[in-house]
Design a protein around this motif. Structure first.
Motif, mmCIF file in Angstrom:
data_model
loop_
_atom_site.group_PDB
_atom_site.id
_atom_site.type_symbol
_atom_site.label_atom_id
_atom_site.label_comp_id
_atom_site.label_asym_id
_atom_site.label_seq_id
_atom_site.Cartn_x
_atom_site.Cartn_y
_atom_site.Cartn_z
ATOM 1 N N GLN A 1 14.226 7.113 -12.366
ATOM 2 C CA GLN A 1 13.937 8.238 -11.473
ATOM 3 C C GLN A 1 13.107 7.791 -10.271
ATOM 4 O O GLN A 1 13.333 8.238 -9.145
ATOM 5 C CB GLN A 1 13.187 9.333 -12.239
ATOM 6 C CG GLN A 1 14.025 10.074 -13.272
ATOM 7 C CD GLN A 1 13.275 11.254 -13.861
ATOM 8 O OE1 GLN A 1 12.641 12.023 -13.154
ATOM 9 N NE2 GLN A 1 13.350 11.409 -15.175
ATOM 10 N N TYR A 2 12.151 6.886 -10.516
ATOM 11 C CA TYR A 2 11.309 6.407 -9.417
ATOM 12 C C TYR A 2 12.126 5.594 -8.418
ATOM 13 O O TYR A 2 11.925 5.711 -7.205
ATOM 14 C CB TYR A 2 10.160 5.568 -9.974
ATOM 15 C CG TYR A 2 9.277 4.979 -8.902
ATOM 16 C CD1 TYR A 2 8.528 5.810 -8.061
ATOM 17 C CD2 TYR A 2 9.185 3.603 -8.707
ATOM 18 C CE1 TYR A 2 7.722 5.283 -7.068
ATOM 19 C CE2 TYR A 2 8.382 3.072 -7.713
ATOM 20 C CZ TYR A 2 7.657 3.908 -6.902
ATOM 21 O OH TYR A 2 6.877 3.380 -5.909
ATOM 22 N N ILE A 3 13.050 4.796 -8.906
ATOM 23 C CA ILE A 3 13.910 4.016 -8.003
ATOM 24 C C ILE A 3 14.759 4.947 -7.144
ATOM 25 O O ILE A 3 14.896 4.745 -5.924
ATOM 26 C CB ILE A 3 14.798 3.047 -8.816
ATOM 27 C CG1 ILE A 3 13.921 1.969 -9.475
ATOM 28 C CG2 ILE A 3 15.856 2.404 -7.922
ATOM 29 C CD1 ILE A 3 14.672 1.059 -10.416
ATOM 30 N N HIS B 1 15.670 7.847 -1.911
ATOM 31 C CA HIS B 1 15.711 9.072 -1.112
ATOM 32 C C HIS B 1 14.675 9.052 0.013
ATOM 33 O O HIS B 1 14.950 9.468 1.140
ATOM 34 C CB HIS B 1 15.489 10.286 -2.011
ATOM 35 C CG HIS B 1 16.620 10.539 -2.956
ATOM 36 N ND1 HIS B 1 16.455 11.191 -4.155
ATOM 37 C CD2 HIS B 1 17.934 10.208 -2.894
ATOM 38 C CE1 HIS B 1 17.613 11.272 -4.781
ATOM 39 N NE2 HIS B 1 18.525 10.674 -4.038
ATOM 40 N N LEU B 2 13.477 8.537 -0.311
ATOM 41 C CA LEU B 2 12.428 8.474 0.711
ATOM 42 C C LEU B 2 12.837 7.570 1.869
ATOM 43 O O LEU B 2 12.572 7.874 3.038
ATOM 44 C CB LEU B 2 11.119 7.970 0.107
ATOM 45 C CG LEU B 2 10.380 8.905 -0.840
ATOM 46 C CD1 LEU B 2 9.063 8.273 -1.284
ATOM 47 C CD2 LEU B 2 10.105 10.254 -0.181
ATOM 48 N N LEU B 3 13.477 6.450 1.551
ATOM 49 C CA LEU B 3 13.876 5.505 2.592
ATOM 50 C C LEU B 3 14.913 6.111 3.534
ATOM 51 O O LEU B 3 15.029 5.685 4.693
ATOM 52 C CB LEU B 3 14.427 4.223 1.965
ATOM 53 C CG LEU B 3 13.389 3.353 1.228
ATOM 54 C CD1 LEU B 3 14.058 2.178 0.533
ATOM 55 C CD2 LEU B 3 12.322 2.859 2.209
ATOM 56 N N MET C 1 0.824 -1.196 0.000
ATOM 57 C CA MET C 1 0.000 0.000 0.000
ATOM 58 C C MET C 1 0.864 1.254 0.000
ATOM 59 O O MET C 1 0.598 2.209 -0.740
ATOM 60 C CB MET C 1 -0.926 -0.010 1.211
ATOM 61 C CG MET C 1 -1.965 -1.112 1.197
ATOM 62 S SD MET C 1 -3.017 -1.106 2.668
ATOM 63 C CE MET C 1 -3.891 0.440 2.460
ATOM 64 N N LEU C 2 1.908 1.245 0.822
ATOM 65 C CA LEU C 2 2.802 2.392 0.865
ATOM 66 C C LEU C 2 3.534 2.569 -0.462
ATOM 67 O O LEU C 2 3.725 3.701 -0.929
ATOM 68 C CB LEU C 2 3.822 2.211 1.998
ATOM 69 C CG LEU C 2 3.238 2.174 3.419
ATOM 70 C CD1 LEU C 2 4.344 1.937 4.441
ATOM 71 C CD2 LEU C 2 2.507 3.462 3.740
ATOM 72 N N LEU C 3 3.914 1.460 -1.075
ATOM 73 C CA LEU C 3 4.566 1.534 -2.384
ATOM 74 C C LEU C 3 3.615 2.129 -3.422
ATOM 75 O O LEU C 3 4.013 2.968 -4.244
ATOM 76 C CB LEU C 3 5.020 0.141 -2.813
ATOM 77 C CG LEU C 3 5.886 0.063 -4.080
ATOM 78 C CD1 LEU C 3 7.222 0.775 -3.847
ATOM 79 C CD2 LEU C 3 6.126 -1.392 -4.480
ATOM 80 N N GLY C 4 2.359 1.721 -3.368
ATOM 81 C CA GLY C 4 1.374 2.278 -4.288
ATOM 82 C C GLY C 4 1.182 3.771 -4.083
ATOM 83 O O GLY C 4 1.027 4.519 -5.052
ATOM 84 N N VAL C 5 1.200 4.213 -2.830
ATOM 85 C CA VAL C 5 1.062 5.640 -2.534
ATOM 86 C C VAL C 5 2.219 6.427 -3.143
ATOM 87 O O VAL C 5 2.009 7.463 -3.800
ATOM 88 C CB VAL C 5 0.984 5.863 -1.013
ATOM 89 C CG1 VAL C 5 1.168 7.343 -0.681
ATOM 90 C CG2 VAL C 5 -0.333 5.372 -0.459
#
Length: 317
Positions: A67-69, A74-76, A18-22
């Motif tokens: 770019q998404y990877i 960065h988010l992690l 779910m978090l990945l989808g967000v």
């Protein structure tokens, strides 16, 4: 208990997806914004050479998958990027603003729960009598009135006509608890009323359904006081559905808090995202949206766990 643990495990396993989808949804939406991250970072006066160099250095020319990877990496690490000049970490701004939004939402949730329980239970106990009719009218009016309009009316009446509360601003609870409560009381009420109005109807319906069940009539017929039956059995069993609905309403309150904060000049996530949109700063907008969305997902997981605890059929398996 085995069924409870199995369902709990499923909820926890689904959470990362779910978090990945967000994060994926937010990343894709941000690609359609008309602002150029390089121009925002370097300023309107940046040369084409500087913009091209910035894009190459920050991977903005890479395929979207790459770019998404990088975005996830960065988010992690808690890196939401920097703001437009003068540059400062977005995470620092969020760390300052987010606690206020949580405080406002928490107060709003508490007020909504109290109003929904008191009025919903009262309406059920006085079914089809005048208290029930009055509460129905009030709940319909509350559902139909948006929170921002309620906020404006509260400011007009209780801050301008009767100066009992400030028109806006925020007081840190460490400086004055009373001042903090006074600064958040009106915005929390404005946030709580529409949610409480919808929950009143859910609580009333659940209570009426429980009161009509055979075990209630049997217990009362065996001499158990009606108040004790309602307090120990009916109320708890009737709370299963309202708790589930509350989880969705909390997400609504998080979003509504952003609007309410703007009306009451509170330096929370609302003011932060408005500043980001005004400046065209995608990093701020992106960071605020992700934090709110992730908070909503986590809160709904907690509500799911409460549902599993309250549901007697799950507990007794």
């Amino acid at each position: 208990m085995t069924a409870f643990l199995r369902l709990l495990g499923r909820r926890i396993i689904v959470l990362p997806f779910m978090l990945l989808g967000v994060t994926l949804l937010v990343f894709v939406v941000m690609q359609f914004l008309p602002t150029d991250p390089a121009v925002v970072a370097l300023g309107e006066g940046a040369s084409p050479q500087a913009i091209a160099a910035y894009k190459a250095a920050n991977g903005l020319n890479d395929p979207l998958v790459i770019q998404y990877i990088h975005f996830l990496g960065h988010l992690l690490t808690g890196n939401f990027g920097n703001t437009a000049p003068p540059a400062q970490p977005v995470v620092n701004l969020i760390a300052t603003a987010f606690p206020l939004t949580l405080q406002l939402t928490f107060l709003g949730v508490i007020m909504a729960i109290v109003l929904a329980l008191v009025l919903g239970v009262t309406a059920a106990l006085y079914r089809d009598k005048w208290p029930d009719q009055v509460i129905r009218v009030l709940s319909i009016a509350g559902i139909a009135t948006p929170s921002f309009w309620i906020g404006i009316l509260l400011i007009q009446q209780f801050a301008l006509n009767w100066p009992l509360f400030p028109t806006g601003g925020y007081v840190n609870p460490a400086d004055s608890f009373f001042g903090w409560l006074q600064s958040l009381f009106l915005p929390a009420i404005a946030l709580a009323i529409p949610v409480a109005a919808s929950l009143i109807r859910v609580v009333r319906t659940s209570m009426v359904e429980e009161l009509d069940k055979d075990y209630v009539r049997t217990a009362i017929g065996n001499g158990v006081p009606r108040g004790e039956v309602i307090r120990r059995n009916v109320l708890r069993n009737a709370m299963v559905t309202p708790v589930t609905v509350l989880g969705l309403r909390i997400g609504y309150m998080l979003g509504g808090a952003i609007v309410i904060e703007t009306i009451f000049s509170l330096p929370g996530m609302g003011q932060l995202i408005v500043n980001g949109i005004t400046a065209g700063d995608t990093n701020i907008v992106q960071g605020v949206v992700i934090v709110i969305a992730v908070t909503f997902v986590v809160i709904n997981l907690i509500v799911d766990l409460l549902y599993l605890i309250l549901n007697p059929r799950i507990r007794t398996v």
